[in-house]
Design a protein around this motif. Sequence first.
Motif, PDB file in Angstrom:
ATOM      1  N   PRO A   1       0.783  -1.243   0.000  1.00 14.54           N
ATOM      2  CA  PRO A   1       0.000   0.000   0.000  1.00 14.54           C
ATOM      3  C   PRO A   1       0.815   1.294   0.000  1.00 14.54           C
ATOM      4  CG  PRO A   1      -0.868  -1.527   1.624  1.00 14.54           C
ATOM      5  CD  PRO A   1       0.427  -2.114   1.125  1.00 14.54           C
ATOM      6  N   GLU A   2       2.093   1.232   0.421  1.00 13.99           N
ATOM      7  CA  GLU A   2       2.892   2.453   0.481  1.00 13.99           C
ATOM      8  C   GLU A   2       4.087   2.370  -0.469  1.00 13.99           C
ATOM      9  OE1 GLU A   2       4.415  -0.595   2.954  1.00 13.99           O
ATOM     10  OE2 GLU A   2       2.510   0.409   3.281  1.00 13.99           O
ATOM     11  N   HIS A   3       4.567   3.543  -0.872  1.00 12.97           N
ATOM     12  CA  HIS A   3       5.754   3.622  -1.723  1.00 12.97           C
ATOM     13  C   HIS A   3       6.998   3.243  -0.925  1.00 12.97           C
ATOM     14  CE1 HIS A   3       3.296   5.472  -4.703  1.00 12.97           C
ATOM     15  NE2 HIS A   3       3.275   6.686  -4.171  1.00 12.97           N
ATOM     16  N   GLU A  11      -5.452   1.170  -3.768  1.00 14.00           N
ATOM     17  CA  GLU A  11      -5.621   2.508  -4.351  1.00 14.00           C
ATOM     18  C   GLU A  11      -4.300   3.261  -4.473  1.00 14.00           C
ATOM     19  OE1 GLU A  11      -8.792   4.566  -2.394  1.00 14.00           O
ATOM     20  OE2 GLU A  11     -10.215   2.970  -2.839  1.00 14.00           O
ATOM     21  N   ARG A  12      -3.248   2.516  -4.803  1.00 17.11           N
ATOM     22  CA  ARG A  12      -1.931   3.112  -5.017  1.00 17.11           C
ATOM     23  C   ARG A  12      -1.525   2.934  -6.467  1.00 17.11           C
ATOM     24  NH1 ARG A  12       4.044   2.130  -4.593  1.00 17.11           N
ATOM     25  NH2 ARG A  12       3.845  -0.099  -4.302  1.00 17.11           N
ATOM     26  N   VAL A  13      -0.974   3.971  -7.061  1.00 15.88           N
ATOM     27  CA  VAL A  13      -0.399   3.906  -8.401  1.00 15.88           C
ATOM     28  C   VAL A  13       1.106   3.763  -8.230  1.00 15.88           C
ATOM     29  CG1 VAL A  13      -0.017   5.148 -10.565  1.00 15.88           C
ATOM     30  CG2 VAL A  13      -2.238   5.290  -9.406  1.00 15.88           C
ATOM     31  N   ILE A  14       1.678   2.715  -8.798  1.00  7.83           N
ATOM     32  CA  ILE A  14       3.112   2.479  -8.661  1.00  7.83           C
ATOM     33  C   ILE A  14       3.885   3.497  -9.507  1.00  7.83           C
ATOM     34  CG2 ILE A  14       4.993   0.860  -9.142  1.00  7.83           C
ATOM     35  CD1 ILE A  14       3.050  -1.416  -8.497  1.00  7.83           C
ATOM     36  N   ARG A  57       1.105  -4.416  -9.783  1.00 11.48           N
ATOM     37  CA  ARG A  57       0.176  -3.332 -10.143  1.00 11.48           C
ATOM     38  C   ARG A  57      -1.228  -3.639  -9.653  1.00 11.48           C
ATOM     39  NH1 ARG A  57       3.023  -3.567 -14.813  1.00 11.48           N
ATOM     40  NH2 ARG A  57       1.387  -4.517 -16.071  1.00 11.48           N
ATOM     41  N   GLU A  58      -1.669  -4.890  -9.824  1.00 10.51           N
ATOM     42  CA  GLU A  58      -3.007  -5.281  -9.347  1.00 10.51           C
ATOM     43  C   GLU A  58      -3.108  -5.148  -7.836  1.00 10.51           C
ATOM     44  OE1 GLU A  58      -4.228  -9.120 -10.744  1.00 10.51           O
ATOM     45  OE2 GLU A  58      -3.659  -8.654 -12.808  1.00 10.51           O
ATOM     46  N   GLU A  94       0.625   9.446 -18.934  1.00 11.41           N
ATOM     47  CA  GLU A  94       0.056   8.103 -19.054  1.00 11.41           C
ATOM     48  C   GLU A  94       0.565   7.327 -20.269  1.00 11.41           C
ATOM     49  OE1 GLU A  94      -1.528   5.951 -17.077  1.00 11.41           O
ATOM     50  OE2 GLU A  94      -1.170   7.509 -15.595  1.00 11.41           O
ATOM     51  N   SER A  95       0.710   7.987 -21.421  1.00 11.67           N
ATOM     52  CA  SER A  95       1.178   7.262 -22.605  1.00 11.67           C
ATOM     53  C   SER A  95       2.612   6.766 -22.407  1.00 11.67           C
ATOM     54  CB  SER A  95       1.079   8.133 -23.858  1.00 11.67           C
ATOM     55  OG  SER A  95       1.876   9.292 -23.730  1.00 11.67           O
TER      56      SER A  95
END
Length: 130
Positions: free
Chosen positions: A61-63, A119-122, A112-113, A91-92
């Motif tokens: 969950p955390e970076h 709710e974290r974006v790597i 990633r999943e 994004e591209s």
Amino acid sequence: MWKLDPLLLRLSGGRIGSGLMLPTALLETRGARTGRPRRNGVIYFHDGERVTIIASKLGMPEHPAWFHNLRAHPDVKLGGRPFHAEVIDQESERARLWELADRIFPAYADYRERAARAERVIPIVQLRPR
């Protein structure tokens, strides 16, 4: 095993890490608050003259702490060589780099999943030579 990487990489001059057949190197950052040197083993891949690293932390969950450090102090070293870190937000470009990353280390898709469930974006970071 990942906690042993900084020691293995430092003692072996970057020749031995726990990444098995993966390209790994010692990332040196400065602590965000302390400014003290911090060392972490990371998986990396090349994209032209740039080096790409993924702040996956197994999809937790955390970076990872090293990500916070390089955001505060973007001048870093990888394998003893000086670089300037840039977080990729477009994004591209992220999609293009994920394709490359998945070829190097297919488990990134699982990470990633797992991160998305939290709710974290790597973050994806590119290092440019200084």
